[in-house]
Design an enzyme around this catalytic site. Structure first.
Site, PDB file in Angstrom:
ATOM      1  CD  GLU A 176      46.722 -53.427  25.873  1.00  0.00           C
ATOM      2  OE1 GLU A 176      47.001 -52.415  25.187  1.00  0.00           O
ATOM      3  OE2 GLU A 176      45.560 -53.795  26.117  1.00  0.00           O
ATOM      4  CG  ASP A 193      43.686 -53.466  23.247  1.00  0.00           C
ATOM      5  OD1 ASP A 193      44.465 -52.497  23.121  1.00  0.00           O
ATOM      6  OD2 ASP A 193      43.325 -53.914  24.370  1.00  0.00           O
ATOM      7  CG  ASN A 199      50.605 -56.188  33.494  1.00  0.00           C
ATOM      8  OD1 ASN A 199      51.222 -57.228  33.282  1.00  0.00           O
ATOM      9  ND2 ASN A 199      50.565 -55.185  32.635  1.00  0.00           N
ATOM     10  CG  ASP A 244      56.530 -59.221  30.170  1.00  0.00           C
ATOM     11  OD1 ASP A 244      55.711 -58.304  29.922  1.00  0.00           O
ATOM     12  OD2 ASP A 244      57.699 -59.016  30.562  1.00  0.00           O
ATOM     13  CG  HIS A 255      55.211 -55.965  34.112  1.00  0.00           C
ATOM     14  ND1 HIS A 255      56.082 -56.183  33.079  1.00  0.00           N
ATOM     15  CD2 HIS A 255      54.505 -54.846  33.800  1.00  0.00           C
ATOM     16  CE1 HIS A 255      55.930 -55.223  32.180  1.00  0.00           C
ATOM     17  NE2 HIS A 255      54.980 -54.397  32.590  1.00  0.00           N
TER      18      HIS A 255
HETATM   19  P1  GH3 Z   1      40.944 -52.790  27.622  1.00  0.00           P
HETATM   20  O1  GH3 Z   1      40.181 -54.057  27.706  1.00  0.00           O
HETATM   21  O2  GH3 Z   1      40.073 -51.596  27.531  1.00  0.00           O
HETATM   22  O3  GH3 Z   1      41.948 -52.830  26.514  1.00  0.00           O
HETATM   23  O4  GH3 Z   1      41.737 -52.636  28.989  1.00  0.00           O
HETATM   24  P2  GH3 Z   1      43.272 -52.852  29.243  1.00  0.00           P
HETATM   25  O5  GH3 Z   1      43.482 -53.003  30.712  1.00  0.00           O
HETATM   26  O6  GH3 Z   1      43.779 -53.963  28.407  1.00  0.00           O
HETATM   27  O7  GH3 Z   1      43.865 -51.521  28.685  1.00  0.00           O
HETATM   28  P3  GH3 Z   1      44.812 -50.431  29.302  1.00  0.00           P
HETATM   29  O8  GH3 Z   1      45.242 -49.576  28.141  1.00  0.00           O
HETATM   30  O9  GH3 Z   1      44.135 -49.739  30.454  1.00  0.00           O
HETATM   31  O10 GH3 Z   1      46.056 -51.213  29.870  1.00  0.00           O
HETATM   32  C1  GH3 Z   1      46.989 -51.810  29.082  1.00  0.00           C
HETATM   33  C2  GH3 Z   1      48.100 -52.303  29.962  1.00  0.00           C
HETATM   34  O11 GH3 Z   1      49.075 -53.039  29.236  1.00  0.00           O
HETATM   35  C3  GH3 Z   1      48.839 -51.189  30.653  1.00  0.00           C
HETATM   36  C4  GH3 Z   1      50.302 -51.562  30.518  1.00  0.00           C
HETATM   37  O12 GH3 Z   1      50.963 -51.541  31.735  1.00  0.00           O
HETATM   38  C5  GH3 Z   1      50.268 -52.969  29.992  1.00  0.00           C
HETATM   39  N1  GH3 Z   1      51.416 -53.280  29.154  1.00  0.00           N
HETATM   40  C6  GH3 Z   1      51.833 -52.639  28.046  1.00  0.00           C
HETATM   41  N2  GH3 Z   1      52.939 -53.237  27.547  1.00  0.00           N
HETATM   42  C7  GH3 Z   1      53.234 -54.273  28.363  1.00  0.00           C
HETATM   43  C8  GH3 Z   1      54.266 -55.276  28.376  1.00  0.00           C
HETATM   44  O13 GH3 Z   1      55.168 -55.316  27.525  1.00  0.00           O
HETATM   45  N3  GH3 Z   1      54.239 -56.203  29.365  1.00  0.00           N
HETATM   46  C9  GH3 Z   1      53.267 -56.178  30.325  1.00  0.00           C
HETATM   47  N4  GH3 Z   1      53.294 -57.118  31.256  1.00  0.00           N
HETATM   48  N5  GH3 Z   1      52.298 -55.251  30.345  1.00  0.00           N
HETATM   49  C10 GH3 Z   1      52.269 -54.308  29.388  1.00  0.00           C
HETATM   50 MG    MG Z   2      43.692 -53.808  26.300  1.00  0.00          MG
HETATM   51 MG    MG Z   3      45.361 -51.078  24.450  1.00  0.00          MG
END
Ligand code: GH3
Ligand code: MG
Ligand code: MG
Ligand code: MG
Length: 309
Positions: A220, A177, A185, A194, A190
Protein backbone atom coordinates in the site's frame (compact mmCIF):
# COMPACT_ATOMS: atom_id res chain seq x y z
CA UNK A 1 -4.25 -1.56 -47.37
CA UNK A 2 -1.87 1.10 -48.59
CA UNK A 3 0.82 0.00 -51.06
CA UNK A 4 3.75 1.92 -52.53
CA UNK A 5 4.84 1.32 -56.10
CA UNK A 6 8.23 2.78 -57.01
CA UNK A 7 8.77 2.28 -60.71
CA UNK A 8 10.38 4.65 -63.21
CA UNK A 9 8.95 3.01 -66.36
CA UNK A 10 5.65 4.69 -66.95
CA UNK A 11 3.81 1.87 -68.66
CA UNK A 12 4.77 -0.69 -66.07
CA UNK A 13 3.87 1.77 -63.27
CA UNK A 14 0.48 2.43 -64.83
CA UNK A 15 -0.25 -1.27 -65.24
CA UNK A 16 0.71 -1.98 -61.65
CA UNK A 17 -1.47 0.84 -60.39
CA UNK A 18 -4.46 -0.37 -62.42
CA UNK A 19 -4.17 -3.97 -61.24
CA UNK A 20 -3.56 -3.08 -57.60
CA UNK A 21 -6.37 -0.52 -57.49
CA UNK A 22 -8.65 -3.13 -58.98
CA UNK A 23 -7.74 -5.50 -56.14
CA UNK A 24 -8.73 -2.84 -53.62
CA UNK A 25 -5.32 -1.49 -52.62
CA UNK A 26 -4.80 2.19 -51.89
CA UNK A 27 -1.90 2.74 -54.33
CA UNK A 28 0.79 5.43 -54.10
CA UNK A 29 3.07 5.60 -57.16
CA UNK A 30 6.46 7.30 -57.34
CA UNK A 31 9.04 7.20 -60.12
CA UNK A 32 12.34 7.48 -58.27
CA UNK A 33 14.08 5.94 -55.29
CA UNK A 34 14.41 9.13 -53.23
CA UNK A 35 10.69 9.81 -53.32
CA UNK A 36 10.13 6.18 -52.30
CA UNK A 37 12.58 6.57 -49.41
CA UNK A 38 10.81 9.71 -48.19
CA UNK A 39 7.49 7.91 -48.08
CA UNK A 40 8.76 4.64 -46.59
CA UNK A 41 10.84 6.33 -43.89
CA UNK A 42 8.13 8.89 -43.09
CA UNK A 43 5.15 8.74 -40.76
CA UNK A 44 2.24 6.46 -41.63
CA UNK A 45 4.35 4.63 -44.23
CA UNK A 46 2.67 1.92 -46.34
CA UNK A 47 3.42 -1.56 -45.04
CA UNK A 48 3.61 -3.03 -48.52
CA UNK A 49 6.06 -1.80 -51.16
CA UNK A 50 6.83 -2.90 -54.70
CA UNK A 51 10.22 -1.45 -55.62
CA UNK A 52 11.81 -1.46 -59.03
CA UNK A 53 15.45 -2.53 -58.96
CA UNK A 54 16.76 0.04 -61.46
CA UNK A 55 15.55 3.56 -60.62
CA UNK A 56 17.02 7.04 -60.50
CA UNK A 57 17.88 8.50 -57.08
CA UNK A 58 18.24 5.26 -55.13
CA UNK A 59 17.92 1.80 -56.63
CA UNK A 60 15.58 -0.78 -55.14
CA UNK A 61 18.33 -2.79 -53.45
CA UNK A 62 19.82 0.32 -51.80
CA UNK A 63 16.34 1.26 -50.63
CA UNK A 64 15.85 -2.19 -49.09
CA UNK A 65 19.12 -1.87 -47.20
CA UNK A 66 18.28 1.62 -45.92
CA UNK A 67 14.78 0.67 -44.85
CA UNK A 68 15.98 -2.40 -42.94
CA UNK A 69 18.56 -0.24 -41.18
CA UNK A 70 15.68 1.81 -39.74
CA UNK A 71 14.28 -1.35 -38.12
CA UNK A 72 10.96 0.42 -38.08
CA UNK A 73 7.68 -0.92 -36.85
CA UNK A 74 5.26 -1.84 -38.24
CA UNK A 75 7.27 -3.92 -40.68
CA UNK A 76 7.50 -2.98 -44.37
CA UNK A 77 7.03 -5.99 -46.66
CA UNK A 78 9.09 -5.39 -49.82
CA UNK A 79 8.72 -7.03 -53.21
CA UNK A 80 11.58 -6.21 -55.59
CA UNK A 81 10.59 -5.77 -59.20
CA UNK A 82 13.34 -6.76 -61.53
CA UNK A 83 14.44 -7.60 -65.03
CA UNK A 84 17.39 -9.24 -63.38
CA UNK A 85 16.43 -12.72 -62.45
CA UNK A 86 19.59 -14.75 -62.30
CA UNK A 87 19.96 -16.66 -59.08
CA UNK A 88 22.76 -14.34 -57.98
CA UNK A 89 20.59 -11.24 -58.49
CA UNK A 90 17.79 -12.72 -56.46
CA UNK A 91 20.21 -13.61 -53.67
CA UNK A 92 21.57 -10.05 -53.69
CA UNK A 93 18.08 -8.58 -53.45
CA UNK A 94 17.03 -10.88 -50.62
CA UNK A 95 20.29 -10.25 -48.75
CA UNK A 96 19.56 -6.53 -48.95
CA UNK A 97 16.32 -7.14 -47.07
CA UNK A 98 13.72 -7.74 -49.78
CA UNK A 99 11.05 -10.24 -48.77
CA UNK A 100 10.24 -11.40 -52.27
CA UNK A 101 10.88 -10.57 -55.89
CA UNK A 102 8.91 -10.45 -59.10
CA UNK A 103 10.35 -10.64 -62.61
CA UNK A 104 9.37 -8.01 -65.18
CA UNK A 105 7.19 -7.92 -67.16
CA UNK A 106 5.06 -8.98 -64.20
CA UNK A 107 2.39 -11.62 -64.29
CA UNK A 108 -0.76 -10.46 -62.49
CA UNK A 109 -1.59 -13.85 -60.99
CA UNK A 110 1.92 -14.27 -59.70
CA UNK A 111 1.84 -10.77 -58.21
CA UNK A 112 -1.47 -11.52 -56.51
CA UNK A 113 -0.10 -14.70 -54.96
CA UNK A 114 3.05 -12.97 -53.75
CA UNK A 115 1.11 -10.11 -52.20
CA UNK A 116 -1.15 -12.61 -50.46
CA UNK A 117 1.93 -14.14 -48.88
CA UNK A 118 3.06 -10.63 -47.93
CA UNK A 119 -0.24 -9.82 -46.24
CA UNK A 120 0.01 -13.06 -44.31
CA UNK A 121 3.50 -12.17 -43.08
CA UNK A 122 2.34 -8.66 -42.10
CA UNK A 123 -0.58 -9.95 -40.13
CA UNK A 124 1.66 -12.43 -38.28
CA UNK A 125 4.12 -9.60 -37.59
CA UNK A 126 1.29 -7.48 -36.15
CA UNK A 127 0.33 -10.31 -33.83
CA UNK A 128 3.92 -10.76 -32.70
CA UNK A 129 4.31 -7.03 -32.05
CA UNK A 130 1.00 -6.81 -30.19
CA UNK A 131 1.97 -9.85 -28.08
CA UNK A 132 5.34 -8.35 -27.28
CA UNK A 133 3.77 -5.00 -26.30
CA UNK A 134 1.36 -6.82 -24.04
CA UNK A 135 4.25 -8.64 -22.37
CA UNK A 136 6.14 -5.39 -22.02
CA UNK A 137 3.11 -3.77 -20.41
CA UNK A 138 2.64 -6.69 -18.04
CA UNK A 139 6.32 -6.60 -17.07
CA UNK A 140 6.25 -2.89 -16.23
CA UNK A 141 2.79 -2.40 -14.74
CA UNK A 142 0.98 -3.37 -11.60
CA UNK A 143 -2.04 -5.54 -12.34
CA UNK A 144 -4.29 -4.15 -9.59
CA UNK A 145 -3.83 -0.39 -9.95
CA UNK A 146 -2.59 -0.16 -13.55
CA UNK A 147 0.26 2.06 -12.32
CA UNK A 148 3.86 1.28 -13.22
CA UNK A 149 5.34 -1.36 -10.95
CA UNK A 150 8.24 -1.13 -8.55
CA UNK A 151 10.90 -2.00 -11.12
CA UNK A 152 9.60 0.44 -13.72
CA UNK A 153 9.15 3.38 -11.37
CA UNK A 154 12.66 2.78 -10.00
CA UNK A 155 13.89 2.82 -13.58
CA UNK A 156 12.16 6.20 -14.10
CA UNK A 157 13.81 7.46 -10.93
CA UNK A 158 17.23 6.34 -12.17
CA UNK A 159 16.69 8.08 -15.51
CA UNK A 160 15.32 11.28 -14.02
CA UNK A 161 18.14 11.44 -11.50
CA UNK A 162 20.70 11.13 -14.30
CA UNK A 163 18.89 13.83 -16.26
CA UNK A 164 18.66 16.18 -13.28
CA UNK A 165 22.42 15.70 -12.76
CA UNK A 166 23.15 16.46 -16.42
CA UNK A 167 20.81 19.43 -16.67
CA UNK A 168 21.52 20.65 -13.14
CA UNK A 169 17.86 20.84 -12.20
CA UNK A 170 16.26 19.85 -8.94
CA UNK A 171 13.78 17.03 -8.52
CA UNK A 172 11.68 15.55 -5.73
CA UNK A 173 11.02 11.95 -4.73
CA UNK A 174 8.08 11.02 -2.52
CA UNK A 175 6.87 7.85 -0.83
CA UNK A 176 3.17 7.64 -0.08
CA UNK A 177 1.74 5.11 2.29
CA UNK A 178 -1.96 4.52 2.93
CA UNK A 179 -2.77 5.01 6.61
CA UNK A 180 -4.03 2.14 8.77
CA UNK A 181 -4.60 0.06 5.69
CA UNK A 182 -4.52 -3.17 7.60
CA UNK A 183 -7.64 -1.94 9.40
CA UNK A 184 -9.34 -1.37 6.04
CA UNK A 185 -8.72 -5.01 5.15
CA UNK A 186 -9.75 -6.18 8.59
CA UNK A 187 -12.95 -4.11 8.64
CA UNK A 188 -14.15 -4.25 5.05
CA UNK A 189 -12.35 -7.27 3.62
CA UNK A 190 -9.45 -7.75 1.23
CA UNK A 191 -11.49 -7.05 -1.91
CA UNK A 192 -12.65 -3.70 -0.57
CA UNK A 193 -8.99 -3.06 0.33
CA UNK A 194 -8.07 -3.72 -3.28
CA UNK A 195 -10.72 -1.21 -4.40
CA UNK A 196 -9.21 1.39 -2.10
CA UNK A 197 -5.72 0.81 -3.53
CA UNK A 198 -7.04 1.10 -7.08
CA UNK A 199 -8.88 4.33 -6.28
CA UNK A 200 -5.89 5.84 -4.46
CA UNK A 201 -3.79 4.96 -7.53
CA UNK A 202 -6.17 6.73 -9.88
CA UNK A 203 -6.44 9.75 -7.59
CA UNK A 204 -2.67 10.02 -7.66
CA UNK A 205 -2.52 9.65 -11.41
CA UNK A 206 -5.17 12.34 -11.80
CA UNK A 207 -3.19 14.80 -9.71
CA UNK A 208 0.38 14.45 -11.00
CA UNK A 209 1.77 16.14 -14.12
CA UNK A 210 2.20 14.04 -17.24
CA UNK A 211 5.98 13.95 -16.85
CA UNK A 212 5.90 12.84 -13.22
CA UNK A 213 6.16 9.10 -12.63
CA UNK A 214 3.88 7.27 -10.21
CA UNK A 215 4.36 3.63 -9.37
CA UNK A 216 3.16 1.07 -6.88
CA UNK A 217 6.25 0.53 -4.78
CA UNK A 218 4.93 -2.14 -2.43
CA UNK A 219 1.62 -3.34 -0.93
CA UNK A 220 0.00 0.00 0.00
CA UNK A 221 3.02 2.16 -0.74
CA UNK A 222 3.58 4.31 -3.81
CA UNK A 223 6.57 6.18 -5.23
CA UNK A 224 6.29 9.47 -7.08
CA UNK A 225 9.18 11.00 -9.03
CA UNK A 226 8.72 14.71 -9.67
CA UNK A 227 11.30 16.07 -12.11
CA UNK A 228 12.23 19.77 -12.36
CA UNK A 229 10.69 20.65 -9.04
CA UNK A 230 12.12 22.22 -5.89
CA UNK A 231 11.15 20.98 -2.44
CA UNK A 232 8.72 23.83 -1.68
CA UNK A 233 6.74 23.34 -4.86
CA UNK A 234 6.81 19.57 -4.25
CA UNK A 235 5.48 20.11 -0.73
CA UNK A 236 2.57 22.20 -2.06
CA UNK A 237 1.72 19.65 -4.73
CA UNK A 238 1.95 16.70 -2.39
CA UNK A 239 -0.20 18.43 0.20
CA UNK A 240 -2.88 19.05 -2.38
CA UNK A 241 -2.58 15.42 -3.52
CA UNK A 242 -2.90 14.25 0.08
CA UNK A 243 -6.03 16.41 0.52
CA UNK A 244 -7.45 15.06 -2.71
CA UNK A 245 -6.92 11.46 -1.56
CA UNK A 246 -8.64 12.17 1.78
CA UNK A 247 -11.36 14.45 0.37
CA UNK A 248 -13.99 11.81 -0.22
CA UNK A 249 -14.34 8.23 0.98
CA UNK A 250 -13.83 5.44 -1.53
CA UNK A 251 -17.10 3.82 -2.46
CA UNK A 252 -17.17 0.04 -2.25
CA UNK A 253 -19.84 -2.65 -2.08
CA UNK A 254 -19.21 -2.65 1.69
CA UNK A 255 -20.05 1.07 1.86
CA UNK A 256 -17.95 4.22 1.78
CA UNK A 257 -14.40 3.75 3.12
CA UNK A 258 -12.56 6.79 4.51
CA UNK A 259 -8.96 6.92 3.34
CA UNK A 260 -5.91 9.02 4.18
CA UNK A 261 -2.25 8.70 3.29
CA UNK A 262 1.05 9.86 4.72
CA UNK A 263 3.82 11.19 2.55
CA UNK A 264 7.58 11.54 2.96
CA UNK A 265 9.44 13.64 0.43
CA UNK A 266 13.04 14.47 -0.32
CA UNK A 267 14.68 16.54 -3.00
CA UNK A 268 17.73 16.29 -5.17
CA UNK A 269 19.64 19.46 -5.95
CA UNK A 270 22.95 18.44 -7.44
CA UNK A 271 24.59 16.74 -4.45
CA UNK A 272 25.77 13.13 -4.51
CA UNK A 273 22.73 10.89 -4.56
CA UNK A 274 21.60 7.50 -5.79
CA UNK A 275 18.07 6.22 -6.38
CA UNK A 276 18.45 4.15 -3.21
CA UNK A 277 19.63 7.06 -1.09
CA UNK A 278 16.70 9.22 -2.25
CA UNK A 279 14.19 6.47 -1.54
CA UNK A 280 15.73 5.92 1.86
CA UNK A 281 15.46 9.64 2.63
CA UNK A 282 11.81 9.74 1.54
CA UNK A 283 11.19 6.68 3.72
CA UNK A 284 12.74 8.37 6.77
CA UNK A 285 10.46 11.39 6.21
CA UNK A 286 7.46 9.07 5.71
CA UNK A 287 8.21 7.39 9.00
CA UNK A 288 8.13 10.82 10.69
CA UNK A 289 4.79 11.59 9.00
CA UNK A 290 3.40 8.40 10.54
CA UNK A 291 4.85 9.22 13.95
CA UNK A 292 3.48 12.76 13.84
CA UNK A 293 -0.09 11.63 13.36
CA UNK A 294 -0.51 10.45 9.73
CA UNK A 295 -2.43 12.20 6.90
CA UNK A 296 0.46 14.63 6.50
CA UNK A 297 3.54 15.36 4.39
CA UNK A 298 7.00 15.55 5.93
CA UNK A 299 10.23 16.72 4.31
CA UNK A 300 13.47 14.84 4.84
CA UNK A 301 16.17 16.83 6.61
CA UNK A 302 19.82 15.78 6.17
CA UNK A 303 20.39 15.62 9.94
CA UNK A 304 18.07 12.61 10.00
CA UNK A 305 20.54 10.51 8.01
CA UNK A 306 22.82 10.48 11.02
CA UNK A 307 19.97 9.57 13.39
CA UNK A 308 18.83 6.68 11.22
CA UNK A 309 22.27 5.09 10.88
P1 GH3 B 1 0.35 2.51 8.70
O1 GH3 B 1 -0.62 3.63 8.82
O2 GH3 B 1 1.40 2.54 9.75
O3 GH3 B 1 0.94 2.44 7.33
O4 GH3 B 1 -0.46 1.17 8.95
P2 GH3 B 1 -0.91 0.10 7.89
O5 GH3 B 1 -1.97 -0.75 8.50
O6 GH3 B 1 -1.27 0.77 6.62
O7 GH3 B 1 0.43 -0.68 7.65
P3 GH3 B 1 0.80 -2.20 7.72
O8 GH3 B 1 2.16 -2.30 7.09
O9 GH3 B 1 0.66 -2.71 9.13
O10 GH3 B 1 -0.26 -2.95 6.83
C1 GH3 B 1 -0.29 -2.85 5.48
C2 GH3 B 1 -1.32 -3.83 4.97
O11 GH3 B 1 -1.51 -3.72 3.56
C3 GH3 B 1 -0.96 -5.26 5.24
C4 GH3 B 1 -1.27 -5.99 3.95
O12 GH3 B 1 -2.08 -7.09 4.16
C5 GH3 B 1 -2.02 -4.97 3.14
N1 GH3 B 1 -1.82 -5.14 1.71
C6 GH3 B 1 -0.66 -5.16 1.03
N2 GH3 B 1 -0.90 -5.34 -0.29
C7 GH3 B 1 -2.23 -5.45 -0.45
C8 GH3 B 1 -3.10 -5.64 -1.58
O13 GH3 B 1 -2.66 -5.78 -2.74
N3 GH3 B 1 -4.43 -5.68 -1.37
C9 GH3 B 1 -4.95 -5.55 -0.11
N4 GH3 B 1 -6.26 -5.59 0.03
N5 GH3 B 1 -4.17 -5.37 0.97
C10 GH3 B 1 -2.83 -5.32 0.82
MG1 MG C 1 0.19 1.88 5.56
MG1 MG D 1 3.33 0.35 4.35
MG1 MG E 1 13.52 0.97 -63.61
Amino acid sequence: MKILVAEDERISARQLKAVLTNWGYDVVVVSDGLAAWNILSGPDAPQLAILDWMMPGKDGVELCRDIRKLRQEPYTYIVLLTEKSTRQDVVEGMNAGADDYLAKPFDAQELEARLRAGLCVLSLMDEVIAGREQLRHQATHDLLTGLTNRRAVRESLTQELARAGREQTSMAVALIDVDHFKQVNDTYGHLAGDAVLTEVGSRMRARVRSYDSVGRYGGEEFLIVIPRCDIHTALDRLNSLREFIAESPVSSPEGPIPVTASIGVTSYGGELATPDSLIQQADIALYRAKRNGRNRVEIFTPAETLCST
